[in-house]
Scaffold this motif. Sequence first.
Motif, PDB file in Angstrom:
ATOM      1  N   LEU A 191       2.013   8.907   4.878  1.00 55.79           N
ATOM      2  CA  LEU A 191       3.279   8.324   4.451  1.00 55.79           C
ATOM      3  C   LEU A 191       3.128   7.513   3.169  1.00 55.79           C
ATOM      4  N   THR A 192       2.011   6.801   3.027  1.00 53.51           N
ATOM      5  CA  THR A 192       1.777   6.018   1.815  1.00 53.51           C
ATOM      6  C   THR A 192       1.266   6.903   0.686  1.00 53.51           C
ATOM      7  N   ARG A 193       0.321   7.809   1.031  1.00 52.54           N
ATOM      8  CA  ARG A 193      -0.226   8.766   0.067  1.00 52.54           C
ATOM      9  C   ARG A 193      -0.311  10.128   0.746  1.00 52.54           C
ATOM     10  N   CYS A 194       0.364  11.111   0.157  1.00 49.92           N
ATOM     11  CA  CYS A 194       0.331  12.476   0.690  1.00 49.92           C
ATOM     12  C   CYS A 194      -0.259  13.388  -0.377  1.00 49.92           C
ATOM     13  N   GLY A 195      -1.437  13.935  -0.096  1.00 46.52           N
ATOM     14  CA  GLY A 195      -2.071  14.853  -1.033  1.00 46.52           C
ATOM     15  C   GLY A 195      -1.491  16.245  -0.885  1.00 46.52           C
ATOM     16  N   VAL A 247      -0.747  13.669  -5.755  1.00 48.19           N
ATOM     17  CA  VAL A 247      -0.646  12.775  -4.611  1.00 48.19           C
ATOM     18  C   VAL A 247       0.712  12.092  -4.714  1.00 48.19           C
ATOM     19  N   VAL A 248       1.522  12.292  -3.682  1.00 51.54           N
ATOM     20  CA  VAL A 248       2.851  11.683  -3.631  1.00 51.54           C
ATOM     21  C   VAL A 248       2.699  10.326  -2.955  1.00 51.54           C
ATOM     22  N   ARG A 249       3.151   9.280  -3.638  1.00 52.54           N
ATOM     23  CA  ARG A 249       3.022   7.918  -3.100  1.00 52.54           C
ATOM     24  C   ARG A 249       4.399   7.352  -2.789  1.00 52.54           C
TER      25      ARG A 249
END
Length: 195
Positions: free
Chosen positions: A13-17, A36-38
């Motif tokens: 949830l905080t960092r999605c690779g 990486v979606v933050r």
Amino acid sequence: MASFRVLGIDPGLTRCGVGIVDVTASRAATLVEVTVVRTPSGMALEQRLLLVGDEIERLLDLHRPDAVAIERVFAQHNVRTVMGVAQISGVALHLAAKRGLPVGLHTPSEVKAAITGYGAADKKQVGTMVARVLGLAEVPKPADAADALAIAICHAWRRGAPVAAATGTLTPAQAAWLAAERSAGTSAADRRLTP
């Protein structure tokens, strides 16, 4: 030589690779994209899920993968972390199903075994092997990026493992992956996999 494109997701949830690779029948892998979606912890949960989902959707539409691979986390002491992983995994599963894409769920030990030949490898070893397999000058950072690529590579290589096993041409990494899968008690019947 035709390649198989996989979008791999290291859910969080905080960092999605999210990593996309092309892999040929000879197991040669090429990086397509990694990110990486933050999301900030102070943001409302539904907005965090929307932000990650929108980015995964954008990448699915842009790169049109043949399959999606997601890390399956089955044990974790931090319930909050498990919930975030489960929520992002659900979003990713929904987006893949909407597009009719097959999904593979892989445990961390399966991914480590596929990439390094050792199911208990550490993050540094996984990152180093991901860079080597993809011919990159540096290990993708942060670790979530390398993990997403490892998941995608694992899925593509696993797809070729039944043929290799039948012909007796398993590589050491494929043999280690199959051993890790057996010890984890998983099978093709336990999850949807690419045929």
